[in-house]
Design a protein around this motif. Structure first.
Motif, PDB file in Angstrom:
ATOM      1  N   GLU A  40       0.744  -1.188  -0.073  1.00  0.00           N
ATOM      2  CA  GLU A  40       0.034  -0.115   0.116  1.00  0.00           C
ATOM      3  C   GLU A  40       0.884   1.106   0.052  1.00  0.00           C
ATOM      4  O   GLU A  40       1.968   1.340   0.731  1.00  0.00           O
ATOM      5  CB  GLU A  40      -0.800  -0.056   1.413  1.00  0.00           C
ATOM      6  N   PHE A  41       0.499   2.163  -0.985  1.00  0.00           N
ATOM      7  CA  PHE A  41       1.335   3.306  -0.865  1.00  0.00           C
ATOM      8  C   PHE A  41       0.764   4.379  -0.329  1.00  0.00           C
ATOM      9  O   PHE A  41      -0.656   4.596  -0.347  1.00  0.00           O
ATOM     10  CB  PHE A  41       1.664   3.796  -2.180  1.00  0.00           C
ATOM     11  N   TRP A  42       1.401   5.210   0.559  1.00  0.00           N
ATOM     12  CA  TRP A  42       0.782   6.258   1.400  1.00  0.00           C
ATOM     13  C   TRP A  42       1.266   7.658   0.842  1.00  0.00           C
ATOM     14  O   TRP A  42       2.644   7.868   1.164  1.00  0.00           O
ATOM     15  CB  TRP A  42       0.934   6.045   2.847  1.00  0.00           C
ATOM     16  N   LEU A  43       0.545   8.482   0.305  1.00  0.00           N
ATOM     17  CA  LEU A  43       1.145   9.708  -0.057  1.00  0.00           C
ATOM     18  C   LEU A  43       0.596  10.808   0.858  1.00  0.00           C
ATOM     19  O   LEU A  43      -0.617  11.092   1.014  1.00  0.00           O
ATOM     20  CB  LEU A  43       1.008  10.262  -1.573  1.00  0.00           C
ATOM     21  N   SER A  44       1.102  11.566   2.021  1.00  0.00           N
ATOM     22  CA  SER A  44       0.785  12.152   2.878  1.00  0.00           C
ATOM     23  C   SER A  44       1.048  13.880   2.731  1.00  0.00           C
ATOM     24  O   SER A  44       2.141  13.970   2.796  1.00  0.00           O
ATOM     25  CB  SER A  44       1.069  11.993   4.348  1.00  0.00           C
ATOM     26  N   PRO A  45       0.170  14.745   2.451  1.00  0.00           N
ATOM     27  CA  PRO A  45       0.559  16.002   2.326  1.00  0.00           C
ATOM     28  C   PRO A  45       0.879  16.565   3.707  1.00  0.00           C
ATOM     29  O   PRO A  45       0.621  15.771   4.595  1.00  0.00           O
ATOM     30  CB  PRO A  45      -0.744  16.651   1.749  1.00  0.00           C
ATOM     31  N   PRO A  46       1.442  17.827   3.787  1.00  0.00           N
ATOM     32  CA  PRO A  46       1.775  18.281   4.966  1.00  0.00           C
ATOM     33  C   PRO A  46       0.520  18.232   6.152  1.00  0.00           C
ATOM     34  O   PRO A  46      -0.682  18.471   5.677  1.00  0.00           O
ATOM     35  CB  PRO A  46       2.214  19.763   4.497  1.00  0.00           C
ATOM     36  N   ALA A  47       1.020  17.896   7.388  1.00  0.00           N
ATOM     37  CA  ALA A  47      -0.178  17.860   8.514  1.00  0.00           C
ATOM     38  C   ALA A  47      -1.079  17.026   8.287  1.00  0.00           C
ATOM     39  O   ALA A  47      -2.213  17.189   8.919  1.00  0.00           O
ATOM     40  CB  ALA A  47      -0.545  19.508   8.701  1.00  0.00           C
ATOM     41  N   ALA A  48      -0.983  15.958   7.535  1.00  0.00           N
ATOM     42  CA  ALA A  48      -1.858  14.865   7.182  1.00  0.00           C
ATOM     43  C   ALA A  48      -1.340  13.636   7.843  1.00  0.00           C
ATOM     44  O   ALA A  48      -0.177  13.587   8.160  1.00  0.00           O
ATOM     45  CB  ALA A  48      -2.419  14.683   5.642  1.00  0.00           C
ATOM     46  N   GLY A  49      -2.320  12.833   7.804  1.00  0.00           N
ATOM     47  CA  GLY A  49      -2.036  11.557   8.387  1.00  0.00           C
ATOM     48  C   GLY A  49      -3.156  10.359   8.709  1.00  0.00           C
ATOM     49  O   GLY A  49      -4.175  10.688   8.264  1.00  0.00           O
ATOM     50  N   ALA A  50      -2.920   9.533   9.462  1.00  0.00           N
ATOM     51  CA  ALA A  50      -3.958   8.586   9.804  1.00  0.00           C
ATOM     52  C   ALA A  50      -4.513   8.519  11.196  1.00  0.00           C
ATOM     53  O   ALA A  50      -3.606   8.648  12.029  1.00  0.00           O
ATOM     54  CB  ALA A  50      -3.679   7.227   9.617  1.00  0.00           C
TER      55      ALA A  50
END
Length: 173
Positions: A40-50
């Motif tokens: 699974e690829f995770w592309l996280s912009p600034p201040a993002a997450g899970a």
């Protein structure tokens, strides 16, 4: 086509059991939990997450930080006095509890770092950079963390979030 390219480029680390490549041993490992089928690829912009959550699968997870910095907070499944009849660890549910969430571990993965965590781990991520952070996760089943399951069997058995593992635990008991 992209998934197939990733699958073909995925190499098994020397320390890992070869049964984690299901193409080598299709009867030994669930195809869903092999390194070739679970990226699974995770592309996280600034201040993002899970938001904090617990995955329901019974496989160990590894996360490889490809670029950027990502904060991780982790906690083992807590002790319960009674059986939960509904999901307690879906995305963000832990924040709505009376008692504040206090993760056991809090650290940052940088590009090139890897993290392994066992089934039943509550985890949260947050991108710390001004740019996009990228990572890839894989699940694998060999070795099965039997000693870990035995040590936390009562906690898992009382959590509906880990229902997928109940049959495995019954066989190991």
């Amino acid at each position: 086509p992209m998934l197939e390219r990733i699958q073909n480029l995925t190499r098994l680390p020397r320390y890992m059991d070869s049964r984690n490549l299901w193409r080598l041993n299709p009867e030994g490992v669930s195809e869903r939990d092999s390194l070739h089928s679970s990226p699974e690829f995770w592309l996280s912009p600034p201040a993002a997450g899970a938001q904090a959550h617990m995955d329901s699968h019974v496989s160990t997870t590894t996360s490889l930080q490809l670029s950027g910095n990502k904060r991780w907070r982790l906690q083992q499944i807590p002790h319960r006095r009674s059986v939960a009849t509904h999901s307690e660890y879906s995305d963000g549910a832990i924040y709505r509890r009376k008692q504040p969430w206090r993760p056991h571990y809090d650290f940052v993965l940088q590009a090139g770092d890897a993290l392994f965590f066992p089934p039943g781990t509550i985890h949260e991520t947050y991108t710390l950079d001004l740019g996009c952070a990228t990572s890839i996760t894989y699940q694998f089943s060999v070795p099965m963390p039997a000693r870990y399951y035995r040590g936390l069997a009562q906690r898992f058995r009382r959590s509906s979030d880990m229902e997928e593992s109940w049959e495995l635990m019954r066989r190991w008991a």
